[in-house]
Design an enzyme around this catalytic site. Structure first.
Site, PDB file in Angstrom:
ATOM      1  N   GLY A   1      -7.906  -4.437   4.764  1.00  0.00           N
ATOM      2  CA  GLY A   1      -8.150  -3.285   3.919  1.00  0.00           C
ATOM      3  C   GLY A   1      -7.030  -2.242   3.882  1.00  0.00           C
TER       4      GLY A   1
ATOM      5  CB  SER B   1      -3.858  -9.269   5.940  1.00  0.00           C
ATOM      6  OG  SER B   1      -5.190  -8.789   6.316  1.00  0.00           O
TER       7      SER B   1
END
Length: 188
Positions: free
Chosen positions: A19, A93
């Protein structure tokens, strides 16, 4: 994903919290680890910011460096998982391909958890002042401002920290863990 009786599985698993910065990944990761270790369950947090001060020091935020950051983290997570740990990875990520790589490295018992919140909420939280730096142009390639974030299309769990408190999100994450990961208890 097909459900199997977790009592027949090997212990351990990997929760990959993804996130935006400020969504609550690290807060949830640390709280879950504390809850599990209070019950003598084997758990560890791999936090992206912490890893970049050691194992992943020297890696920047180019596409290649982000991929290598994810690869190294997933390899370490896989090692801990093999020893029966619940591994809670808290990394932005931002690319779907990076998360797919992490899943391929870890293999079974990998669970993608999307910790979502609106960009405006994350920016208002901004615990490290990173959004302000990115908006001023002093921080390049910052996810959500000058670099894209690819929202997971089919996460194993989605937590909305804009509309749920940390306590509510933690309870949901904890419930997910207990229904999907066989917990190993420390002997000491």
């Amino acid at each position: 994903m097909p459900q199997t009786d977790i009592s027949t599985r090997e212990p351990g698993g990997v929760l990959w919290l993804t996130g935006l910065s400020g969504a609550g990944k690290t807060t949830l990761a640390k709280a879950l680890k504390q809850r599990l270790t209070d019950e003598r369950c084997m758990a560890v947090v791999l936090d992206g910011d912490v890893l970049r001060t050691g194992l992943n020091a020297g890696l920047g935020f180019s596409s290649a460096d982000r991929r290598e950051n994810i690869r190294r983290t997933a390899e370490v997570a896989s090692l801990f998982k093999a020893e029966g740990f619940v591994v809670i990875c808290a990394l932005i990520s931002p690319a779907a391909a990076q998360r797919k790589l992490a899943r391929a490295i870890v293999g079974e018992r990998f669970f993608e958890v999307h910790v979502s919140s609106d960009l405006s909420v994350c920016e208002a939280r901004d615990p490290k002042g990173l959004y302000a730096k990115a908006r001023s142009g002093t921080l390049a390639e910052f996810t959500g401002v000058s670099s894209p974030y690819e929202v997971p299309t089919a996460p194993d769990l989605a937590l909305d920290t804009r509309h749920s408190s940390i306590a509510e999100s933690l309870d949901e994450l904890d419930s997910f863990v207990r229904s999907h990961i066989r917990l190993a208890r420390s002997q000491g």
